[in-house]
Design a protein around this motif. Structure first.
Motif, PDB file in Angstrom:
ATOM      1  N   GLU A  99       0.809  -1.221   0.000  1.00 25.27           N
ATOM      2  CA  GLU A  99       0.000   0.000   0.000  1.00 25.27           C
ATOM      3  C   GLU A  99       0.843   1.271   0.000  1.00 25.27           C
ATOM      4  N   ASP A 100       2.131   1.183   0.328  1.00 22.74           N
ATOM      5  CA  ASP A 100       3.001   2.361   0.335  1.00 22.74           C
ATOM      6  C   ASP A 100       3.721   2.574  -0.997  1.00 22.74           C
ATOM      7  N   VAL A 101       3.379   1.762  -1.999  1.00 21.03           N
ATOM      8  CA  VAL A 101       4.012   1.861  -3.315  1.00 21.03           C
ATOM      9  C   VAL A 101       2.949   2.169  -4.364  1.00 21.03           C
ATOM     10  N   SER A 102       3.283   3.042  -5.289  1.00 25.19           N
ATOM     11  CA  SER A 102       2.354   3.434  -6.343  1.00 25.19           C
ATOM     12  C   SER A 102       1.924   2.237  -7.182  1.00 25.19           C
ATOM     13  N   ASP A 103       0.791   2.359  -7.873  1.00 25.61           N
ATOM     14  CA  ASP A 103       0.223   1.184  -8.561  1.00 25.61           C
ATOM     15  C   ASP A 103       0.786   0.943  -9.964  1.00 25.61           C
ATOM     16  N   PHE A 104       1.549   1.903 -10.519  1.00 30.00           N
ATOM     17  CA  PHE A 104       2.173   1.738 -11.838  1.00 30.00           C
ATOM     18  C   PHE A 104       1.157   1.545 -12.969  1.00 30.00           C
ATOM     19  N   GLU A 105      -0.116   1.741 -12.720  1.00 26.70           N
ATOM     20  CA  GLU A 105      -1.118   1.458 -13.756  1.00 26.70           C
ATOM     21  C   GLU A 105      -0.920   2.297 -15.019  1.00 26.70           C
ATOM     22  N   PRO A 106      -0.624   3.606 -14.933  1.00 29.82           N
ATOM     23  CA  PRO A 106      -0.388   4.369 -16.171  1.00 29.82           C
ATOM     24  C   PRO A 106       0.796   3.829 -16.973  1.00 29.82           C
ATOM     25  N   VAL A 107       1.833   3.364 -16.285  1.00 30.03           N
ATOM     26  CA  VAL A 107       3.007   2.810 -16.969  1.00 30.03           C
ATOM     27  C   VAL A 107       2.633   1.512 -17.668  1.00 30.03           C
ATOM     28  N   MET A 108       1.921   0.628 -16.960  1.00 27.21           N
ATOM     29  CA  MET A 108       1.519  -0.652 -17.553  1.00 27.21           C
ATOM     30  C   MET A 108       0.570  -0.447 -18.732  1.00 27.21           C
TER      31      MET A 108
END
Length: 354
Positions: A187-196
């Motif tokens: 939960e303390d790390v970004s989800d990277f969804e835009p990158v993926m």
């Protein structure tokens, strides 16, 4: 001789049974005499690497970590068989002495290979190892040449058809690492969804299928101590497979911290690519493409992929620390590192013309 890479004392909880090692080694090489001296190489966060000395004769033993491991991870037998098949057509692979699949010997499978006595460049040049800017440039080119040479290997003639699935590699990597990152996210790390999402949208077709190393870095390269421009060995073939050569290059560049990078990226540096004379990432890409004949009009996808994959590796390790599965304090900042790598990906995406 002090420049030659050396092992240290065995870490607590990772000692090998010297009597069992001695029995196995003398079954393979009856001419060995005396008792083995066993030391451990400190590098690596995955498989364990030991030096076995009988007087002047030295060997290297590789085995998985002790304790539970994922079924598909740490496949020592696969690594050794790939090395054995590659050796006749890619001479930088160390000779395999023996492969053992009997868990009764050392508690797990393992293999023994020749020890290559040479210089390994890790985070910085070792003390006493100095090169001019021009000579550093020459060394850099020689190392990249070995990646080009690997990608030129005729894998079918070498009998390596079965080490990977081949075509469709790019899509498998993007899908696979996206899935692994989502499962390892904390939960303390970004989800990277835009990158993926960007990687999915910009995904190219494979440019070729060839043998790829998947962890090609300076600290997996062995240099001749009498001629440090000469590469005498490439190590750590655990992740070798059949795949896209530009994806392999993208993986390598994720570790390629250059002199003008920001301070945080320099904190993550594991190889001396910041030294005067080292190529920049753009120069490496141009040099590689000229030498290999492989081409991409825009390398942004592969560079973003390499950073995202590295973030996935970092996050999988951090997940174990975050959930108390390891107490190793080295991993405490890995969540912050993953967040930083996302920012690097986003900056590249913003500037990209893809």
């Amino acid at each position: 001789m002090t420049l030659i890479d050396q092992p240290t004392e065995t870490r607590e909880g990772e000692a090998l049974d010297p009597a069992a090692v001695d029995r196995f080694m003398k079954q393979q090489l009856p001419e060995l005499e005396g008792e083995p001296v066993i030391r451990q190489y400190p590098g690596g966060a995955s498989n364990l690497t030991y030096q076995i000395d009988y007087g002047e004769r030295s060997f290297v033993l590789r085995r998985p970590p002790f304790g539970h491991k994922a079924k598909s991870a740490h496949d020592m037998l696969r690594e050794a068989r790939i090395m054995r098949a590659l050796k006749p057509v890619y001479p930088y692979v160390p000779d395999i002495i023996a492969i053992c699949d009997d868990h009764d010997v050392l508690g797990d499978e393992f293999y023994v290979m020749e020890r290559l006595k040479g210089i390994i460049l890790r985070q910085d040049f070792p003390e006493g190892f100095e090169l001019s800017e021009q000579d550093t440039r020459k060394l850099c080119g020689n190392v990249v040449d070995k990646l080009v040479d690997l990608h030129r290997v005729d894998y079918q003639a070498a009998g390596l058809d079965q080490i990977g699935k081949g075509a469709g590699y790019v899509k498998r990597q993007i899908d696979g690492w996206s899935d692994r990152f989502r499962k390892a996210r904390t939960e303390d790390v970004s989800d990277f969804e835009p990158v993926m999402e960007w990687l999915q949208e910009k995904m190219p077709e494979d440019v070729a299928t060839c043998v790829i190393h998947n962890d090609f870095r300076f600290d997996n390269v062995v240099l001749n101590p009498d001629n440090p421009f000469e590469v005498i060995g490439i190590l750590d073939w655990e992740m070798a497979t059949l795949g896209d050569p530009l994806m392999d290059l993208g993986n390598s560049l994720a570790y390629w911290v250059q002199a003008d990078d920001d301070q945080f990226f320099h904190m993550l540096r594991r190889q001396p690519t910041h030294r005067p004379g080292m190529m920049s990432r753009d120069e490496v890409v141009a040099y590689y493409m000229e030498r290999s004949g492989f081409h991409a009009d825009n390398f942004d996808f592969y560079e973003v992929y390499g950073l995202f994959r590295l973030a996935g590796i970092v996050q999988q390790i951090y997940y174990r620390y975050y959930h108390g599965q390891t107490q190793d304090k080295r991993f405490a900042g890995f969540g912050q590192a993953a967040n930083y790598l996302e920012q690097r990906c986003k900056r590249l995406i913003e500037k990209s013309t893809l």
